[in-house]
Design an enzyme around this catalytic site. Structure first.
Site, PDB file in Angstrom:
ATOM      1  CE  LYS A 236      -3.009   5.113  -1.713  1.00 44.03           C
ATOM      2  NZ  LYS A 236      -4.047   5.551  -2.624  1.00 44.03           N
TER       3      LYS A 236
ATOM      4  CE1 TYR B  51      -3.835   2.359   0.667  1.00 42.23           C
ATOM      5  CE2 TYR B  51      -2.392   3.314   2.331  1.00 42.23           C
ATOM      6  CZ  TYR B  51      -3.528   3.374   1.546  1.00 42.23           C
ATOM      7  OH  TYR B  51      -4.357   4.475   1.653  1.00 42.23           O
TER       8      TYR B  51
HETATM    9  N1  NAP Z   1      -9.652   5.146   3.772  1.00 40.64           N
HETATM   10  C1  NAP Z   1      -8.696   5.728   4.455  1.00 40.64           C
HETATM   11  O1  NAP Z   1      -8.686   5.769   5.696  1.00 40.64           O
HETATM   12  C2  NAP Z   1      -7.573   6.411   3.697  1.00 40.64           C
HETATM   13  C3  NAP Z   1      -6.518   6.983   4.409  1.00 40.64           C
HETATM   14  C4  NAP Z   1      -5.517   7.650   3.719  1.00 40.64           C
HETATM   15  C5  NAP Z   1      -5.569   7.741   2.336  1.00 40.64           C
HETATM   16  N2  NAP Z   1      -6.590   7.155   1.657  1.00 40.64           N
HETATM   17  C6  NAP Z   1      -6.590   7.273   0.185  1.00 40.64           C
HETATM   18  O2  NAP Z   1      -7.448   8.342  -0.165  1.00 40.64           O
HETATM   19  C7  NAP Z   1      -8.018   8.095  -1.464  1.00 40.64           C
HETATM   20  C8  NAP Z   1      -9.523   8.285  -1.401  1.00 40.64           C
HETATM   21  O3  NAP Z   1     -10.041   7.451  -0.381  1.00 40.64           O
HETATM   22  P1  NAP Z   1     -11.622   7.346  -0.153  1.00 40.64           P
HETATM   23  O4  NAP Z   1     -11.775   6.475   1.043  1.00 40.64           O
HETATM   24  O5  NAP Z   1     -12.213   8.699  -0.176  1.00 40.64           O
HETATM   25  O6  NAP Z   1     -12.024   6.544  -1.475  1.00 40.64           O
HETATM   26  P2  NAP Z   1     -13.365   5.697  -1.764  1.00 40.64           P
HETATM   27  O7  NAP Z   1     -14.480   6.200  -0.954  1.00 40.64           O
HETATM   28  O8  NAP Z   1     -13.015   4.248  -1.687  1.00 40.64           O
HETATM   29  O9  NAP Z   1     -13.629   6.083  -3.288  1.00 40.64           O
HETATM   30  C9  NAP Z   1     -12.770   5.612  -4.288  1.00 40.64           C
HETATM   31  C10 NAP Z   1     -13.097   6.222  -5.622  1.00 40.64           C
HETATM   32  O10 NAP Z   1     -12.301   5.535  -6.604  1.00 40.64           O
HETATM   33  C11 NAP Z   1     -13.164   4.966  -7.582  1.00 40.64           C
HETATM   34  N3  NAP Z   1     -12.700   3.631  -7.984  1.00 40.64           N
HETATM   35  C12 NAP Z   1     -12.417   2.590  -7.176  1.00 40.64           C
HETATM   36  N4  NAP Z   1     -12.095   1.514  -7.916  1.00 40.64           N
HETATM   37  C13 NAP Z   1     -12.189   1.891  -9.209  1.00 40.64           C
HETATM   38  C14 NAP Z   1     -12.001   1.220 -10.445  1.00 40.64           C
HETATM   39  N5  NAP Z   1     -11.627  -0.057 -10.512  1.00 40.64           N
HETATM   40  N6  NAP Z   1     -12.182   1.904 -11.588  1.00 40.64           N
HETATM   41  C15 NAP Z   1     -12.556   3.203 -11.540  1.00 40.64           C
HETATM   42  N7  NAP Z   1     -12.761   3.905 -10.409  1.00 40.64           N
HETATM   43  C16 NAP Z   1     -12.586   3.243  -9.252  1.00 40.64           C
HETATM   44  C17 NAP Z   1     -14.525   4.823  -6.933  1.00 40.64           C
HETATM   45  O11 NAP Z   1     -15.514   4.813  -7.932  1.00 40.64           O
HETATM   46  P3  NAP Z   1     -16.863   3.954  -7.770  1.00 40.64           P
HETATM   47  O12 NAP Z   1     -17.741   4.771  -6.840  1.00 40.64           O
HETATM   48  O13 NAP Z   1     -17.382   3.860  -9.123  1.00 40.64           O
HETATM   49  O14 NAP Z   1     -16.459   2.649  -7.145  1.00 40.64           O
HETATM   50  C18 NAP Z   1     -14.553   6.068  -6.045  1.00 40.64           C
HETATM   51  O15 NAP Z   1     -14.949   7.184  -6.774  1.00 40.64           O
HETATM   52  C19 NAP Z   1      -7.595   6.684  -1.841  1.00 40.64           C
HETATM   53  O16 NAP Z   1      -6.526   6.760  -2.722  1.00 40.64           O
HETATM   54  C20 NAP Z   1      -7.147   6.065  -0.533  1.00 40.64           C
HETATM   55  O17 NAP Z   1      -6.146   5.085  -0.721  1.00 40.64           O
HETATM   56  C21 NAP Z   1      -7.607   6.514   2.304  1.00 40.64           C
END
Ligand code: NAP
Length: 311
Positions: free
Chosen positions: A218, A214
């Site tokens: 990144k 992961y």
């Molecule tokens: N979760 C955490 O605690 C955390 C912490 C630090 C950083 N982050 C990073 O922050 C970023 C955003 O996180 P989030 O939790 O806001 O994201 P999220 O709610 O999981 O949303 C992900 C987005 O990416 C799209 N996506 C996922 N798989 C896809 C695919 N195969 N093809 C096209 N689009 C796809 C989704 O579209 P659909 O709606 O169509 O699926 C959605 O719009 C990510 O990069 C994550 O790694 C997350």
């Protein structure tokens, strides 16, 4: 009669007898219990001590993490900055607008009306009930053939990328495909299409040399986008996002509940509200960036994300 003194090895688990108890020192007062009392009653003193030490140690770790970054954010007049930015007539696109950060970010930029055009680029058409969203342009693309959709990326000054998936959902290969390949290709097309300021939501601990997939992924994508040479490249590295996520992610749910309990005392030690990330991206857009490439760690995101909040 048995006791729970615990100083004599022989009787640590079951307590000690009267003779052994008499050997306890003054500050290790023996706890006498009647036969039939269970071990938890017997060892409550030890359990309490262990719990106290655990909580103190945890608080010390959180305190350390909380203070490990120092950030100074100048006072800003958000309304004036918005007005100034509006005059520039800029356009933007958002990748991942259906996700949790993407939704919060979209809300910020729509409500503040800072762009003359907002394009959502995603794999599916989104529906919005709020009239404020009616002027959004949507481009549905196939991320496996992104080069065929270069047009979708053209003519935007600013690009926001909140794309991402998880290993649990997509497998290791699928995770790299989305979080690296799709993100990098999108950045390339954005650069070719004239984008000057690219915002990437990455993650706390991102490091291209990490042995964790992961963090390594990144870190790699950050470095490769940096090489594209955007006029301005802003990298956000949030910790665990605090949000009532629609999708079920049990491990993340447990982490959020646990960290949420500490977040009022240590707001940036290991987590961050998703609304802070979205606000930080907005405020940072409005600022004149002094650096070509900037990395905003969790605390900087949090502080920037408080700008414009009613005190
Ligand atoms: N979760 C955490 O605690 C955390 C912490 C630090 C950083 N982050 C990073 O922050 C970023 C955003 O996180 P989030 O939790 O806001 O994201 P999220 O709610 O999981 O949303 C992900 C987005 O990416 C799209 N996506 C996922 N798989 C896809 C695919 N195969 N093809 C096209 N689009 C796809 C989704 O579209 P659909 O709606 O169509 O699926 C959605 O719009 C990510 O990069 C994550 O790694 C997350």
């Amino acid at each position: 009669m048995r006791c729970a003194c615990g100083v004599r090895k022989r009787s640590v688990k079951r307590g000690c007898n009267k003779e052994e108890a008499s050997l306890c020192t003054n500050n290790q007062s023996p706890l006498f219990i009647e036969p039939g009392m269970n071990i938890f009653q017997c060892n409550w003193g030890k359990t309490l001590s262990f719990f106290t030490v655990f909580v103190v140690a945890l608080a010390a770790v959180f305190q350390y993490l909380e203070n490990s970054e120092t950030v100074e954010i100048p006072r800003m007049d958000l309304n004036a900055m918005e007005e100034n930015y509006r005059q520039k007539n800029r356009t933007c696109f958002v990748l991942g607008a259906s996700g949790e950060t993407g939704k919060a970010l979209l809300k910020e930029i729509v409500e503040r009306n800072i762009f003359s055009k907002i394009t959502l680029i995603g794999r599916r058409q989104l529906t919005f009930e709020d009239k404020a969203y009616e002027n959004l342009v949507q481009k549905v693309v196939d991320f496996e053939k992104l080069e065929e959709y270069a047009e979708a990326f053209q003519g935007h000054d600013v690009g926001y990328c909140c794309l991402g998936t998880t290993k649990a959902k997509a497998g290791a290969e699928g995770f790299v495909r989305v979080d690296h390949d799709y993100v990098l290709k999108s950045a390339e097309l954005a650069k070719a299409g004239g984008c000057s300021h690219f915002h990437l939501e990455s993650s706390k601990g991102a490091d291209k040399t990490s042995s964790f997939l992961y963090l390594k992924t990144k870190g790699q994508v950050e470095a490769e986008i940096e090489d594209l040479g955007f006029e301005r490249f802003s990298i956000y590295r949030p910790a665990v996002l605090l949000v009532d996520r629609q999708e079920s992610r049990p491990a993340e749910w447990i982490a959020r509940k646990f960290l949420g309990a500490f977040s009022s005392a240590f707001p940036t030690a290991m987590s961050i509200p998703i609304t802070s990330v979205a606000r930080a991206m907005l405020v940072n857009t409005l600022q004149d960036g002094e650096q070509k490439v900037e990395i905003l760690e969790n605390k900087a995101i949090y502080e920037l994300g408080r700008i414009g909040d009613k005190k």
